[in-house]
Design a protein around this motif. Structure first.
Motif, PDB file in Angstrom:
ATOM      1  N   ASP A 222     -29.663  25.216  79.263  1.00 48.87           N
ATOM      2  CA  ASP A 222     -30.427  26.504  78.619  1.00 48.87           C
ATOM      3  C   ASP A 222     -30.215  27.401  79.627  1.00 48.87           C
ATOM      4  O   ASP A 222     -30.357  27.265  80.957  1.00 48.87           O
ATOM      5  CB  ASP A 222     -31.789  25.782  78.051  1.00 48.87           C
ATOM      6  CG  ASP A 222     -32.656  27.427  77.792  1.00 48.87           C
ATOM      7  OD1 ASP A 222     -31.955  27.796  76.772  1.00 48.87           O
ATOM      8  OD2 ASP A 222     -33.500  27.437  78.385  1.00 48.87           O
ATOM      9  N   HIS A 223     -30.266  28.676  79.176  1.00 42.39           N
ATOM     10  CA  HIS A 223     -30.311  29.933  80.044  1.00 42.39           C
ATOM     11  C   HIS A 223     -31.754  30.206  80.188  1.00 42.39           C
ATOM     12  O   HIS A 223     -32.396  30.493  79.066  1.00 42.39           O
ATOM     13  CB  HIS A 223     -29.331  31.154  79.234  1.00 42.39           C
ATOM     14  CG  HIS A 223     -27.918  30.833  79.176  1.00 42.39           C
ATOM     15  ND1 HIS A 223     -27.405  29.787  78.324  1.00 42.39           N
ATOM     16  CD2 HIS A 223     -27.144  31.185  79.837  1.00 42.39           C
ATOM     17  CE1 HIS A 223     -26.076  29.715  78.468  1.00 42.39           C
ATOM     18  NE2 HIS A 223     -25.861  30.370  79.372  1.00 42.39           N
ATOM     19  N   ILE A 224     -31.964  30.558  81.479  1.00 43.09           N
ATOM     20  CA  ILE A 224     -33.348  30.917  81.613  1.00 43.09           C
ATOM     21  C   ILE A 224     -33.583  32.467  81.037  1.00 43.09           C
ATOM     22  O   ILE A 224     -34.726  32.732  80.503  1.00 43.09           O
ATOM     23  CB  ILE A 224     -33.740  30.761  83.168  1.00 43.09           C
ATOM     24  CG1 ILE A 224     -33.524  29.493  83.858  1.00 43.09           C
ATOM     25  CG2 ILE A 224     -34.971  31.575  83.371  1.00 43.09           C
ATOM     26  CD1 ILE A 224     -33.755  29.421  85.160  1.00 43.09           C
ATOM     27  N   HIS A 225     -32.695  33.218  81.492  1.00 45.43           N
ATOM     28  CA  HIS A 225     -32.755  34.561  80.783  1.00 45.43           C
ATOM     29  C   HIS A 225     -31.666  34.525  79.628  1.00 45.43           C
ATOM     30  O   HIS A 225     -30.289  34.305  80.067  1.00 45.43           O
ATOM     31  CB  HIS A 225     -32.472  35.849  81.819  1.00 45.43           C
ATOM     32  CG  HIS A 225     -32.456  37.005  81.422  1.00 45.43           C
ATOM     33  ND1 HIS A 225     -33.798  37.557  80.834  1.00 45.43           N
ATOM     34  CD2 HIS A 225     -31.755  38.021  81.116  1.00 45.43           C
ATOM     35  CE1 HIS A 225     -33.331  38.791  80.417  1.00 45.43           C
ATOM     36  NE2 HIS A 225     -32.401  39.191  80.490  1.00 45.43           N
ATOM     37  N   PRO A 226     -31.871  34.827  78.301  1.00 46.00           N
ATOM     38  CA  PRO A 226     -31.011  34.535  77.264  1.00 46.00           C
ATOM     39  C   PRO A 226     -29.787  35.330  77.647  1.00 46.00           C
ATOM     40  O   PRO A 226     -29.948  36.549  77.865  1.00 46.00           O
ATOM     41  CB  PRO A 226     -31.835  34.653  75.937  1.00 46.00           C
ATOM     42  CG  PRO A 226     -33.314  34.679  76.576  1.00 46.00           C
ATOM     43  CD  PRO A 226     -33.455  35.134  78.084  1.00 46.00           C
ATOM     44  N   ARG A 227     -28.559  34.904  77.060  1.00 48.89           N
ATOM     45  CA  ARG A 227     -27.569  35.413  77.112  1.00 48.89           C
ATOM     46  C   ARG A 227     -27.628  36.904  76.207  1.00 48.89           C
ATOM     47  O   ARG A 227     -26.675  37.810  76.442  1.00 48.89           O
ATOM     48  CB  ARG A 227     -26.086  34.534  76.728  1.00 48.89           C
ATOM     49  CG  ARG A 227     -25.888  33.672  77.580  1.00 48.89           C
ATOM     50  CD  ARG A 227     -24.908  32.769  77.283  1.00 48.89           C
ATOM     51  NE  ARG A 227     -23.627  33.743  77.245  1.00 48.89           N
ATOM     52  CZ  ARG A 227     -22.406  33.017  76.807  1.00 48.89           C
ATOM     53  NH1 ARG A 227     -22.338  31.889  76.365  1.00 48.89           N
ATOM     54  NH2 ARG A 227     -21.329  34.100  76.452  1.00 48.89           N
ATOM     55  N   SER A 228     -28.132  36.593  75.031  1.00 50.22           N
ATOM     56  CA  SER A 228     -28.312  37.736  74.160  1.00 50.22           C
ATOM     57  C   SER A 228     -28.866  38.936  74.668  1.00 50.22           C
ATOM     58  O   SER A 228     -28.907  39.872  73.961  1.00 50.22           O
ATOM     59  CB  SER A 228     -28.835  37.003  72.760  1.00 50.22           C
ATOM     60  OG  SER A 228     -30.211  36.602  73.006  1.00 50.22           O
ATOM     61  N   LYS A 229     -29.772  38.766  75.474  1.00 56.03           N
ATOM     62  CA  LYS A 229     -30.548  39.771  76.410  1.00 56.03           C
ATOM     63  C   LYS A 229     -29.916  40.269  77.486  1.00 56.03           C
ATOM     64  O   LYS A 229     -30.617  40.364  78.458  1.00 56.03           O
ATOM     65  CB  LYS A 229     -31.951  39.342  76.391  1.00 56.03           C
ATOM     66  CG  LYS A 229     -32.797  39.183  74.938  1.00 56.03           C
ATOM     67  CD  LYS A 229     -34.211  38.882  75.114  1.00 56.03           C
ATOM     68  CE  LYS A 229     -34.827  38.492  74.005  1.00 56.03           C
ATOM     69  NZ  LYS A 229     -34.566  39.685  72.761  1.00 56.03           N
ATOM     70  N   GLY A 230     -28.722  39.886  77.663  1.00 53.31           N
ATOM     71  CA  GLY A 230     -28.107  40.311  78.929  1.00 53.31           C
ATOM     72  C   GLY A 230     -28.049  39.023  80.117  1.00 53.31           C
ATOM     73  O   GLY A 230     -27.565  39.420  81.317  1.00 53.31           O
ATOM     74  N   GLY A 231     -28.285  37.995  79.818  1.00 56.63           N
ATOM     75  CA  GLY A 231     -28.228  36.708  80.768  1.00 56.63           C
ATOM     76  C   GLY A 231     -26.777  36.490  81.132  1.00 56.63           C
ATOM     77  O   GLY A 231     -26.116  36.696  80.267  1.00 56.63           O
ATOM     78  N   SER A 232     -26.635  35.868  82.431  1.00 61.32           N
ATOM     79  CA  SER A 232     -25.107  35.511  82.961  1.00 61.32           C
ATOM     80  C   SER A 232     -25.199  33.893  82.732  1.00 61.32           C
ATOM     81  O   SER A 232     -26.082  33.385  82.476  1.00 61.32           O
ATOM     82  CB  SER A 232     -25.033  35.904  84.227  1.00 61.32           C
ATOM     83  OG  SER A 232     -25.963  35.236  85.135  1.00 61.32           O
TER      84      SER A 232
END
Length: 472
Positions: A222-232
């Motif tokens: 899982d992405h801690i900071h979502p990719r759809s909101k700029g996460g890498s």
């Protein structure tokens, strides 16, 4: 469980079963040489009169725990294919718990105390910065891991006719084997794409969901900071989640999803940025350990982590440090590992030179006794206490912590027992810098790890035959 056997000149023979050892002791053909691990010494046999087989030590080096497996090897012909297969029969499983983190913390504390005393309490002139470290120098916390592992390899070589060694040395790299010239983006997008990342995340997040701490279930990245909101896709932005938590989080930011658990949010963010220290420690010590193993003069087989995992999955062996050690290298079949108890060995040290307790400022606060021995006992000895009267009546077996008053504490398998008088204690084995306990592989948990069991395995033949004189 295998019982180690020595001849009358202390040369190693093939181990025997508990029943066989009990018969030899009852008939007077053997003496107790050591209690843990249980070793007997024959009084009527020489090594030259015995038949020895190939015995191998397998090692799975780790930062906190090193798995050790003693196996007997033999070759057999497969009736179906006619090919020669290598069979390993497990004789003993051990897990060595290191104390590298304790050494690191104590050195850090000592360094802070010395710095304050030198800089604030008295003037100390500057010294020349011309000191150099020797070649292949390792930090004390890392050198400890190598030294304790080699100490137990040397012990097993004294008690068993060891003919070969196996060590898990490097990671698995199928792409490099198939195409040695592979590099760049082609390497990153090849057969191992994502494999290294998944294994790294499993180790970093302790193989459990970062949101609900669920274990022993399939986990998803899982992405801690979502990719759809700029996460890498950087490793520092990845974590593990169970399916339910992953679906519930969706594309929400971590702070919004865990709004009611701010402490967990801070812990997750700190853990995501922290490096994997255990992997760095293993990578540092593996070559130093390999060179020490080669110096023994035995044949040293090296294996990869991928090969070990492949052997374990193919043979349906659960995840455990000691069983990983049995699966290192080339092996076709592993037998008799299911009911083997695991000897857990904890490095405790041999005491301290420190003669006082310290305040938070580094000043003395009370003094220890000058003698390490009291009434014939010293801290770390394994003793048996038979208390006949009082609130603590019963039998206890474990490591003792001495007091000058003669009222001792015993760390048994069931917990700490305080205030046992010395007259109830009988010495079983002198302190050797390690604490021992018996575990049992939890087969019902699969890859979950290890489960505790009682210490009934310590009640081996010879325990009631008086105090053994450990000469090995």
């Amino acid at each position: 469980m295998a019982v180690f056997v020595l001849d009358k000149r202390h040369k190693p023979l093939m181990p025997c079963s508990e029943k066989r050892a009990r018969i030899l002791l009852e008939r007077g053909r053997a003496r107790v040489h050591r209690m843990v691990p249980f070793t007997i010494r024959l009084v009527d046999r020489l090594q030259k009169d015995s038949v020895l087989q190939d015995v191998r030590i397998g090692l799975d080096p780790g930062s906190k725990v090193t798995g050790i497996a003693v196996t007997r090897e033999r070759d057999a012909v497969d009736q179906a294919t006619g090919e020669v297969v290598k069979i390993r029969v497990v004789l003993m499983l051990l897990e060595l718990q290191h104390r590298g983190s304790v050494i690191r913390d104590r050195l850090t504390s000592r360094r802070a105390f010395r710095r304050r005393r030198r800089n604030q309490l008295r003037y100390r002139p500057a010294r020349f910065d011309n000191r150099t470290k020797p070649r292949d120098w390792l930090a004390p916390s890392l050198q400890h891991r190598v030294d304790t592992t080699m100490a137990w390899v040397s012990r097993l070589m004294r008690w068993l006719p060891i003919t070969a060694l196996s060590q898990e040395l490097v990671k698995f790299d199928m792409q490099g084997m198939q195409n040695p010239e592979i590099s760049g983006a082609e390497y990153q997008q090849g057969t191992l794409a994502g494999y290294e990342v998944r294994e790294y995340l499993l180790e970093k997040w302790c193989r459990k969901c970062a949101y609900c701490d669920a274990e022993n279930i399939p986990l998803e990245i899982d992405h801690i900071h979502p990719r759809s909101k700029g996460g890498s896709d950087r490793v520092s932005n990845l974590t593990l989640a169970c399916h339910d938590c992953n679906q519930a989080k969706g594309n929400k930011p971590l702070e919004q999803f865990m709004v009611k658990q701010p402490d967990r949010v801070r812990k997750m963010l700190a853990q995501a940025k922290a490096p994997l220290r255990d992997a760095a420690a293993v990578n540092t010590i593996r070559w130093a350990l390999f060179q020490r193993l080669k110096a023994t003069g035995l044949d040293v087989e090296t294996g990869t982590g991928g090969r070990t995992k492949w052997n374990r999955m193919r043979l349906s062996v659960p995840k455990a440090h000691c069983l990983d050690a049995a699966c290192v290298g080339h092996v076709d079949t592993i037998k008799k590992w299911q009911q083997q108890p695991v000897l857990s060995i904890k490095a405790t040290g041999r005491g301290s030179y420190q003669r006082t307790r310290l305040t938070k400022y580094g000043f003395p606060r009370g003094y220890f006794t000058r003698s390490k021995s009291v009434f014939g006992f010293q801290t770390g000895d394994m003793v048996r206490a038979m208390v006949t009267t009082g609130k603590k009546a019963g039998a206890y077996l474990g490591r003792v912590a001495i007091r000058a008053s003669g009222s001792f504490n015993i760390q048994s398998a069931n917990g700490l027992v305080q205030g046992i008088h010395r007259r109830f204690c009988t010495l079983v084995q002198r302190a050797d810098g390690y604490g021992y306990s018996w575990d049992k592989i939890a087969l019902q948990q699969g890859d979950a790890g290890m489960g505790r069991s009682s210490t009934a395995a310590l009640s081996l033949p010879g325990m009631n035959a008086g105090v053994p004189r450990a000469t090995g």
